[in-house]
Design a protein around this motif. Structure first.
Motif, short mmCIF file in Angstrom:
data_model
loop_
_atom_site.label_atom_id
_atom_site.label_comp_id
_atom_site.label_asym_id
_atom_site.label_seq_id
_atom_site.Cartn_x
_atom_site.Cartn_y
_atom_site.Cartn_z
N ASN A 83 9.67 1.93 -5.04
CA ASN A 83 8.96 2.72 -6.05
C ASN A 83 9.04 4.21 -5.71
N ARG B 216 0.82 -1.20 0.00
CA ARG B 216 0.00 0.00 0.00
C ARG B 216 0.86 1.26 0.00
N ALA B 217 1.97 1.24 0.71
CA ALA B 217 2.84 2.41 0.77
C ALA B 217 3.53 2.68 -0.56
N ASN B 218 3.89 1.61 -1.26
CA ASN B 218 4.67 1.78 -2.50
C ASN B 218 3.83 1.78 -3.77
N PHE B 219 2.75 0.99 -3.78
CA PHE B 219 1.99 0.83 -5.03
C PHE B 219 0.49 1.09 -4.88
N ARG B 220 0.05 1.47 -3.68
CA ARG B 220 -1.36 1.74 -3.43
C ARG B 220 -2.25 0.57 -3.86
N THR B 221 -1.80 -0.60 -3.57
CA THR B 221 -2.57 -1.81 -3.84
C THR B 221 -2.40 -2.76 -2.67
N SER B 222 -3.11 -3.87 -2.70
CA SER B 222 -3.01 -4.86 -1.62
C SER B 222 -1.91 -5.86 -1.94
N GLN C 174 5.94 -5.52 -9.56
CA GLN C 174 5.84 -4.86 -8.26
C GLN C 174 6.45 -5.71 -7.16
#
Length: 228
Positions: A199, A168-174, A182
């Motif tokens: 990232n 979440r911090a690097n790619f705004r995903t789970s 990623q």
């Protein structure tokens, strides 16, 4: 009077040693089923003022890409060994004895034991303590549990622990939705998470991530214990 004080002191020492010896074993049994609430490294970083961001996710909520990338980056023989890569460990010991930088030799199982119970600074004492703790993990936990815990307690950046917080911090995903690219960029920073970024990646991290992706495709049966 003095004899009584010495007797009590000796009893305290014995009880202290018993706690030191058996508490990690008892916690290992508990952590087979229960997420570890906190680790020594997290406490140390909190004292240093780095904060603590962490969200535990189960095995099924972690992308298969990340599981494979972690093994490809950190421990190619994870599915095959008994917790120790004896060849790499022997080379690391020789390097240390010769006064050279003793890199390598630490498997995912050993890193999990260290992260759960020990301190981050390298020393011979810490390495010695890693041996029985790693053996306990290998005996009491399946490989998938070792990797699950490792990915959930590893440090991924300042104040960031576990792959869910890192994703979440690097790619705004789970963690579940990480792509291979990623995932490879995330695990590429594990050797130095406080100095490297996933990232956007620098040249070194980008190159290391590309190597990890290539290695994932080469490992084949060496990834069998991870499954889908």
């Amino acid at each position: 009077m003095i004899r009584r004080v010495l007797f009590r002191f000796r009893r305290w020492i014995i009880w202290g040693l018993l706690v030191v010896l058996f508490a990690p074993l008892a916690l290992t049994v508990v952590y087979r089923f229960v997420p570890p609430p906190i680790t020594p490294l997290m406490v140390i970083r909190l004292v240093e003022g780095q904060g603590l961001t962490r969200d535990w996710v189960s095995w099924d909520e972690i992308s298969p890409h990340l599981k494979r990338a972690a093994v490809a980056a950190e421990d190619n023989l994870f599915c095959e060994h008994d917790g120790f890569d004896w060849g790499s460990l022997e080379s690391a010991v020789k390097a240390y004895a010769e006064g050279r930088r003793a890199g390598g030799g630490s498997t995912i199982s050993m890193q999990t034991a260290k992260n759960l119970f020990l301190w981050p600074k390298r020393s011979i004492l810490r390495k010695v303590l890693e041996l029985p703790l790693t053996t306990a993990l290998e005996v009491l936990w399946p490989k998938q549990r070792i990797l699950e815990v490792y990915l959930n307690i590893a440090e991924w950046g300042p104040g960031i622990y576990g792959v869910e917080a890192a994703a979440r911090a690097n790619f705004r995903t789970s963690a579940k939705d990480l792509s291979l690219r990623q995932a490879s960029q995330l695990v590429a920073v594990l050797p130095s998470p406080l100095n490297w970024r996933a990232n956007p990646p620098g040249d070194y991290v980008a190159g290391r991530a590309a190597t990890i992706r290539k290695r994932v495709g080469q490992l084949g049966p060496l990834l069998d214990c991870i499954g889908g």
